[in-house]
Design an enzyme around this catalytic site. Structure first.
Site, mmCIF file in Angstrom:
data_model
loop_
_atom_site.group_PDB
_atom_site.id
_atom_site.type_symbol
_atom_site.label_atom_id
_atom_site.label_comp_id
_atom_site.label_asym_id
_atom_site.label_seq_id
_atom_site.Cartn_x
_atom_site.Cartn_y
_atom_site.Cartn_z
ATOM 1 N N ARG A 70 102.724 102.631 -44.250
ATOM 2 C CA ARG A 70 103.401 102.653 -42.937
ATOM 3 C C ARG A 70 102.754 103.696 -42.027
ATOM 4 O O ARG A 70 102.767 103.587 -40.803
ATOM 5 C CB ARG A 70 104.911 102.917 -43.095
ATOM 6 C CG ARG A 70 105.618 103.141 -41.764
ATOM 7 C CD ARG A 70 107.097 102.771 -41.764
ATOM 8 N NE ARG A 70 107.853 103.264 -42.886
ATOM 9 C CZ ARG A 70 108.212 104.541 -43.062
ATOM 10 N NH1 ARG A 70 107.849 105.471 -42.204
ATOM 11 N NH2 ARG A 70 108.924 104.890 -44.110
ATOM 12 N N TYR A 123 104.923 91.913 -17.890
ATOM 13 C CA TYR A 123 105.247 90.937 -18.929
ATOM 14 C C TYR A 123 106.770 90.916 -19.100
ATOM 15 O O TYR A 123 107.409 91.981 -19.167
ATOM 16 C CB TYR A 123 104.538 91.325 -20.229
ATOM 17 C CG TYR A 123 105.022 90.533 -21.411
ATOM 18 C CD1 TYR A 123 104.855 89.152 -21.446
ATOM 19 C CD2 TYR A 123 105.678 91.143 -22.468
ATOM 20 C CE1 TYR A 123 105.327 88.407 -22.515
ATOM 21 C CE2 TYR A 123 106.141 90.409 -23.549
ATOM 22 C CZ TYR A 123 105.966 89.042 -23.559
ATOM 23 O OH TYR A 123 106.433 88.305 -24.607
ATOM 24 N N ASP A 195 99.580 98.731 -19.452
ATOM 25 C CA ASP A 195 99.398 97.600 -20.366
ATOM 26 C C ASP A 195 98.075 96.938 -19.982
ATOM 27 O O ASP A 195 97.958 96.329 -18.920
ATOM 28 C CB ASP A 195 100.582 96.627 -20.216
ATOM 29 C CG ASP A 195 100.535 95.480 -21.220
ATOM 30 O OD1 ASP A 195 99.404 95.091 -21.611
ATOM 31 O OD2 ASP A 195 101.604 94.963 -21.592
ATOM 32 N N LYS A 220 96.416 88.969 -28.166
ATOM 33 C CA LYS A 220 95.718 88.199 -27.136
ATOM 34 C C LYS A 220 94.199 88.343 -27.297
ATOM 35 O O LYS A 220 93.653 87.924 -28.298
ATOM 36 C CB LYS A 220 96.232 88.641 -25.762
ATOM 37 C CG LYS A 220 97.765 88.647 -25.650
ATOM 38 C CD LYS A 220 98.342 87.269 -25.869
ATOM 39 C CE LYS A 220 99.815 87.094 -25.617
ATOM 40 N NZ LYS A 220 100.764 88.005 -26.232
HETATM 41 C C1 LIG Z 1 100.750 91.643 -20.958
HETATM 42 C C2 LIG Z 1 101.528 91.507 -22.233
HETATM 43 N N1 LIG Z 1 102.003 92.620 -22.823
HETATM 44 C C3 LIG Z 1 102.720 92.553 -23.970
HETATM 45 C C4 LIG Z 1 102.994 91.352 -24.574
HETATM 46 C C5 LIG Z 1 103.791 91.318 -25.855
HETATM 47 O O1 LIG Z 1 102.952 91.181 -26.934
HETATM 48 P P1 LIG Z 1 103.348 90.455 -28.333
HETATM 49 O O2 LIG Z 1 103.668 89.028 -28.010
HETATM 50 O O3 LIG Z 1 102.118 90.651 -29.154
HETATM 51 O O4 LIG Z 1 104.528 91.180 -28.873
HETATM 52 C C6 LIG Z 1 102.495 90.170 -24.016
HETATM 53 C C7 LIG Z 1 102.779 88.861 -24.666
HETATM 54 O O5 LIG Z 1 102.596 87.809 -24.084
HETATM 55 C C8 LIG Z 1 101.744 90.253 -22.804
HETATM 56 O O6 LIG Z 1 101.255 89.159 -22.202
#
Ligand SMILES: Cc1ncc(COP(=O)(O)O)c(C=O)c1O
Length: 406
Positions: A70, A123, A195, A220
């Site tokens: 972990r 997001y 992000d 992604k």
């Molecule tokens: C810009 C962005 N940040 C965070 C996330 C969340 O990531 P996860 O789906 O891997 O939890 C996404 C998911 O689509 C995203 O597009």
């Protein structure tokens, strides 16, 4: 980037010459000289725990040897180190998903009564989490509409703990001036989190523009093959110490997913080259199509946005949004006629995907909220893969031809 402590896990990785470029770092940045028995491809350390060097190990007590997965495992530490180097941070940690990373950051940095300033165009999962924390833990949340995001100095008018940014934004792919935001945020004592999922460190490195932490949905582009879930946090020493201290939140990346992520990172630079060129090619090829009302692509929002793109991006990425002239009623015909591009949520993989934000990632928003974000019912978001770009243009053109308003 500061020098690692003598006992830091960063010391475990083979150092690379300072002149090494990102594409080379992606391939070699996570080499572990001591553990791989000479294997060029690292094994998967499918273990929950590690033997102590002695019955009671001082080193384990002080976190200088691995003792529990972990906290640390070579299969996840390797890709974390590669991302640390690429983003230019002091430390990096991987999580079981992007939301795992985002939750860890917010739960590490915030105390009740703190103020968070976040872009409205985030997001959806991040917005939901911020609203939930605000409602249940007394966090004061200010969501900034796109029009006001052009004047961060006016928005940041008082003490703020965290500023949360995304650029390019989702799904309309407009840009936020990251350097200007970080300067304004630091003046009011805020930590800036960016992000960087859509851009990746190949196209944009927010820490170099002043940000304190970078988060990724590594599900992604970093994972790149639509076959894993992962998240990453990379950043400066002090906030990363807070995030590290929250390993008890218990969402580490699994060793097998860590292996897959490390394997994918080796090809990130070449994949991004193709995503960038396909994004630009599709955006310009479809701009004049009679079934398309507007094309959204980083830098197309006018001269100011183009200047921001030049200042902070090395490539514009493989995400393109199209607003269909026929609106929502054109969608079924358009989507049904696509033969290469597949309708699915998520993005950043080698295969091209298309989604309808109003019905998927942003379905929780009201009609007014959608309109405020420029998300019309006929907006589709494309994640262009690494297929031959002319094939993608042809597939999209033929489907658009079929969806022409009568
Ligand atoms: C810009 C962005 N940040 C965070 C996330 C969340 O990531 P996860 O789906 O891997 O939890 C996404 C998911 O689509 C995203 O597009």
């Amino acid at each position: 980037m500061s020098e690692p402590e003598p006992d830091s896990p960063r010391r475990r990785f083979e150092p690379l010459p300072a002149w090494v470029s990102p594409a080379t770092r992606l391939v070699h940045g996570g080499r572990l000289p001591d553990l791989n028995a000479g294997a060029i491809s690292p094994p998967i350390y499918q273990t929950s725990t590690f033997r102590y060097p002695s019955a009671f190990s001082e080193a384990a007590a002080h976190g200088t040897v691995r003792f529990y997965s972990r906290i640390s495992n070579p299969s996840t530490d390797g890709p974390a180190e590669v991302l640390r180097q690429l983003e230019g941070g002091d430390a990096a940690r991987l999580f079981a998903s992007g939301m795992g990373a985002i939750s860890a950051v917010l739960l590490s940095l915030l105390r009740s009564g703190d103020r968070v300033v976040a872009l409205q165009d985030l997001y959806g999962g991040t917005t939901d989490l911020l609203r939930d924390l605000a409602a249940r833990f007394g966090i004061r949340l200010l969501e900034v509409p796109a029009a006001e995001a052009r004047s961060p100095e006016a928005v940041l008018d008082g003490p703020t703990r965290v500023v949360w940014l995304e650029s390019p934004t989702n799904p309309t792919l407009s840009l936020v001036d990251l350097r200007r935001w970080t300067e304004a945020a630091h003046r009011v004592g805020a930590l800036v989190v960016v992000d960087n999922t859509f851009a990746t460190p190949i196209n944009q490195r927010p820490l170099g523009l002043g940000a304190d932490l970078v988060v990724h949905s590594a599900t992604k582009y970093l994972g790149g093959h639509s076959d894993l879930l992962a998240g990453a946090v990379i950043g400066r020493e002090a906030p990363m110490r807070e995030v590290d201290a929250r390993s008890a939140l218990g969402a580490p990346l699994d060793p097998f997913a860590g292996f897959l992520l490390g394997r994918s990172l080796k090809t990130l630079a070449v994949r991004m080259e193709r995503h960038n060129s396909s994004g630009a090619a599709v955006a310009s090829a479809l701009a004049g199509h009679p079934a398309v009302r507007a094309v959204h692509y980083p830098g197309r929002g006018g001269p100011d946005e183009e200047a921001v793109a030049r200042a902070q991006m090395d490539g514009r990425g493989g995400m393109v949004a199209l607003s269909l002239r026929g609106g929502a009623s054109a969608l079924p015909t358009f989507l049904a006629h696509l033969r290469i591009v597949q309708v699915a949520a998520s993005l950043g993989g080698v295969e091209s995907l298309i989604s309808v934000p109003a019905e998927s990632s942003h379905r929780h928003l009201s009609g007014t909220e959608l309109a405020a974000r420029g998300i019309d019912p006929g907006l589709v978001r494309l994640s262009l893969g690494i297929e031959e770009p002319t094939d993608l243009v042809r597939d999209l053109r033929e489907a658009l031809d079929a969806a022409l308003p009568p």
